[in-house]
Scaffold this active site. Structure first.
Site: not given
Length: 281
Positions: A100, A204, A261
């Site tokens: 990730d 982000y 994921h």
């Protein structure tokens, strides 16, 4: 079970928590993603502790590492890890694997510390700057866009962290139970810390800078690279290798079935063996 030891290192800009395990001849650095911590690698550490010297830090602003106001571009975060390895631990040769956001940090680390990184493994993430407009899968990963909004996500999620994060734990794997109750409790413990939403969302919000940093690098990575993608819903599948091949010369691909994921926790046997074979080849 492989024993892990907990440590803290006072670095230039953060107080970094990290764990160590194993006594193998090669050093393997494991970098976690969001909304997790070093703990996501527990099963992998247990399987590889007899083959590698393992170092798994909590990245800037996450886990039990401190939460500075700024510095959440992946180049800066990779600099934290580099300082831990070189200046604090005296390590100059190592392999690195990241899942990730940890995969994007691992890429930056490999790019900026290329003479010391022997192998790079990127697990279920695309690299910002690979030519795609964003790494949110064209809106499929809706939270990428949502978290770019200043302040509103914090206001909506604050006090409801268990609802928000458990939704991802339930839905981003190939089954709802792939993240254990113990792991969820550990992750939610760290998200209760003051400022944890701000610093997590900052990963982000820094992506435009990540794109600029990665696109400014003129040469592709030369070390062997492994791209790992889950093939179930929410796994990135072949997207990982396609992304990494725009930025690295030698990329081996591993597609993991029955896996979404959360690859280190969904399929630790497959991932551990793949990492060992890749690094020891």
């Amino acid at each position: 079970m492989t024993d892990v030891e907990h440590h803290y290192a006072q670095l230039s800009d953060v107080l970094m928590h990290y764990v160590t395990a194993g006594q193998g001849p090669q050093t393997l650095v494991l970098l976690h993603g969001y909304p997790q911590s070093w703990y996501c690698w527990s099963e992998v550490i247990d399987r590889l502790g007899d083959r590698f010297r393992i170092i798994a830090p909590d990245l800037r602003g996450l886990g039990d590492t401190s939460r500075p106001v700024s510095g959440y571009d992946k180049k800066t975060i990779a600099g934290d890890v580099r300082e831990l390895l070189h200046d604090h631990l005296g390590i100059t040769q190592y392999a690195v694997a990241g899942h990730d956001w940890g995969g994007t940090v691992a890429f930056s680390l490999a790019a900026d510390d290329a003479e010391h990184v022997t192998h790079l493994a990127v697990v279920d993430v695309a690299i910002p700057g690979d030519g795609n407009p964003n790494i949110g899968a064209g809106g499929k990963r809706w939270h990428h866009t949502f978290l770019l909004t200043p302040d509103l996500p914090e206001a909506l999620i604050g006090g409801r962290e268990d609802i928000y994060f458990n939704w991802f734990f339930d839905n981003y794997g190939h089954r709802p139970d792939v993240i254990s109750a113990e792991a969820r409790a550990e992750y939610l413990r760290t998200h209760a810390a003051l400022g944890s939403l701000r610093t997590g969302f900052a990963y982000y919000r820094a992506v435009e800078q990540d794109v600029r940093d990665n696109q400014s690098r003129s040469e592709k990575l030369q070390m062997p690279c492994l791209a790992v993608g889950g093939t179930a819903k929410w796994g990135r599948g072949g997207e990982v290798a396609a992304s990494l091949r725009t930025m690295a010369v030698e990329v081996e691909e591993l597609l993991v079935d029955d896996c979404g994921h959360w690859v280190p926790e969904e399929q630790p046997d497959i991932l551990s063996e793949a990492l060992a074979n890749f690094i020891e080849a």
